[in-house]
Design a protein around this motif. Structure first.
Motif, PDB file in Angstrom:
ATOM      1  N   ASN A   1      -5.780   4.572   2.666  1.00 30.71           N
ATOM      2  CA  ASN A   1      -6.758   4.432   3.438  1.00 30.71           C
ATOM      3  C   ASN A   1      -7.860   2.884   2.636  1.00 30.71           C
ATOM      4  O   ASN A   1      -8.387   3.556   3.422  1.00 30.71           O
ATOM      5  CB  ASN A   1      -7.507   5.446   2.864  1.00 30.71           C
ATOM      6  CG  ASN A   1      -9.066   6.083   3.641  1.00 30.71           C
ATOM      7  OD1 ASN A   1      -9.401   4.877   5.035  1.00 30.71           O
ATOM      8  ND2 ASN A   1     -10.253   6.574   2.839  1.00 30.71           N
ATOM      9  N   GLY A   2      -7.618   3.360   1.247  1.00 30.22           N
ATOM     10  CA  GLY A   2      -8.040   2.693   0.070  1.00 30.22           C
ATOM     11  C   GLY A   2      -6.912   0.933   0.639  1.00 30.22           C
ATOM     12  O   GLY A   2      -8.585  -0.028   0.105  1.00 30.22           O
ATOM     13  N   ALA A   3      -6.631   1.235   1.499  1.00 33.55           N
ATOM     14  CA  ALA A   3      -6.185  -0.951   1.516  1.00 33.55           C
ATOM     15  C   ALA A   3      -6.151  -0.966   3.278  1.00 33.55           C
ATOM     16  O   ALA A   3      -6.088  -1.698   3.253  1.00 33.55           O
ATOM     17  CB  ALA A   3      -5.022  -0.366   1.251  1.00 33.55           C
ATOM     18  N   ASP A   4      -7.038   0.120   3.546  1.00 32.56           N
ATOM     19  CA  ASP A   4      -7.471  -0.185   5.159  1.00 32.56           C
ATOM     20  C   ASP A   4      -5.954  -0.211   6.179  1.00 32.56           C
ATOM     21  O   ASP A   4      -5.823  -0.775   7.074  1.00 32.56           O
ATOM     22  CB  ASP A   4      -8.102  -0.973   5.180  1.00 32.56           C
ATOM     23  CG  ASP A   4      -9.651  -0.924   4.917  1.00 32.56           C
ATOM     24  OD1 ASP A   4     -10.479   0.106   4.800  1.00 32.56           O
ATOM     25  OD2 ASP A   4     -10.359  -1.777   4.246  1.00 32.56           O
ATOM     26  N   GLU A   5      -5.015   0.544   5.734  1.00 30.87           N
ATOM     27  CA  GLU A   5      -3.854   1.093   6.254  1.00 30.87           C
ATOM     28  C   GLU A   5      -4.005   1.938   7.386  1.00 30.87           C
ATOM     29  O   GLU A   5      -4.563   3.491   6.885  1.00 30.87           O
ATOM     30  CB  GLU A   5      -3.149   0.749   5.261  1.00 30.87           C
ATOM     31  CG  GLU A   5      -2.724  -0.430   5.104  1.00 30.87           C
ATOM     32  CD  GLU A   5      -2.206  -2.424   5.657  1.00 30.87           C
ATOM     33  OE1 GLU A   5      -1.747  -1.633   6.634  1.00 30.87           O
ATOM     34  OE2 GLU A   5      -2.233  -2.867   4.927  1.00 30.87           O
ATOM     35  N   ALA A   6      -3.248   2.136   8.420  1.00 30.91           N
ATOM     36  CA  ALA A   6      -2.704   3.297   9.203  1.00 30.91           C
ATOM     37  C   ALA A   6      -1.795   5.148   8.203  1.00 30.91           C
ATOM     38  O   ALA A   6      -1.668   4.193   6.737  1.00 30.91           O
ATOM     39  CB  ALA A   6      -1.473   3.187   9.844  1.00 30.91           C
ATOM     40  N   LEU A   7      -2.706   5.703   8.526  1.00 32.77           N
ATOM     41  CA  LEU A   7      -2.576   6.776   7.051  1.00 32.77           C
ATOM     42  C   LEU A   7      -1.133   7.581   7.473  1.00 32.77           C
ATOM     43  O   LEU A   7      -0.756   8.152   6.882  1.00 32.77           O
ATOM     44  CB  LEU A   7      -3.779   7.868   7.241  1.00 32.77           C
ATOM     45  CG  LEU A   7      -4.719   7.320   6.392  1.00 32.77           C
ATOM     46  CD1 LEU A   7      -6.136   8.432   7.257  1.00 32.77           C
ATOM     47  CD2 LEU A   7      -4.693   6.929   5.386  1.00 32.77           C
TER      48      LEU A   7
ATOM     49  N   ALA B   1       0.513  -1.264  -0.014  1.00 33.55           N
ATOM     50  CA  ALA B   1      -0.046  -0.016   0.088  1.00 33.55           C
ATOM     51  C   ALA B   1       1.037   1.432  -0.529  1.00 33.55           C
ATOM     52  O   ALA B   1       0.431   2.450  -0.289  1.00 33.55           O
ATOM     53  CB  ALA B   1      -0.879  -0.168   1.340  1.00 33.55           C
TER      54      ALA B   1
END
Length: 151
Positions: free
Chosen positions: A49-55, A4
């Motif tokens: 955000n699309g990969a549901d990871e920390a920003l 990501a």
């Protein structure tokens, strides 16, 4: 997480390329980085955000990717504008040739598209941009070093 981040880096580099060719050639380096960084952070943040990871990784990734791409592209585009102005007589202001702009925008689209599919590709692009930036700086230093010897 790494994939990501690589995808975000590719999108940030693409944004920096486009902004770098749009920035005026007289803009200082810090101005190019400051101008490209917000869009690079947004692009990297969207990928994370699309990969549901920390920003939080979007901040350094976006600033480094978009900033480096904008610096290199602005330098290359300003060099093309200078060469075009030298060839023209009576030109009032150096403008980036439309062919250079088209090539940079197409390269940005290709980098973004390939980064969406083949995520680690952005690392190769980052290394290539860094190499181009370093080699251009060395060449400029050698040119000025030769001028100092003549004094």
């Amino acid at each position: 997480m790494l994939l990501a981040i690589c995808q975000g880096l590719g999108l940030a580099i693409a944004a920096g390329l486009i902004l770098g060719v749009v920035f005026p050639p007289i803009m200082p380096t810090w101005g190019a980085v400051a101008g490209a960084a917000p869009l690079g952070v947004l692009a990297a943040g969207a990928a994370l955000n699309g990969a549901d990871e920390a920003l939080w990784p979007a901040l350094p990734v976006g600033v480094i990717g978009a900033g480096l791409a904008a610096i290199v592209t602005r330098d290359v585009a300003s060099g093309a504008a200078r060469r075009q102005q030298d060839g023209l007589t009576g030109a009032a202001e150096a403008q980036v040739p439309s062919g250079v702009t088209l090539i940079v925008v197409l390269a940005a689209v290709v980098i973004a598209a390939v980064s969406l599919v083949l995520k680690p590709f952005s690392l190769v692009v980052l290394v290539a941009l860094a190499w181009l930036w370093i080699s251009r700086r060395r060449r400029a230093e050698r040119k000025h070093e030769g001028l100092r010897v003549l004094r």
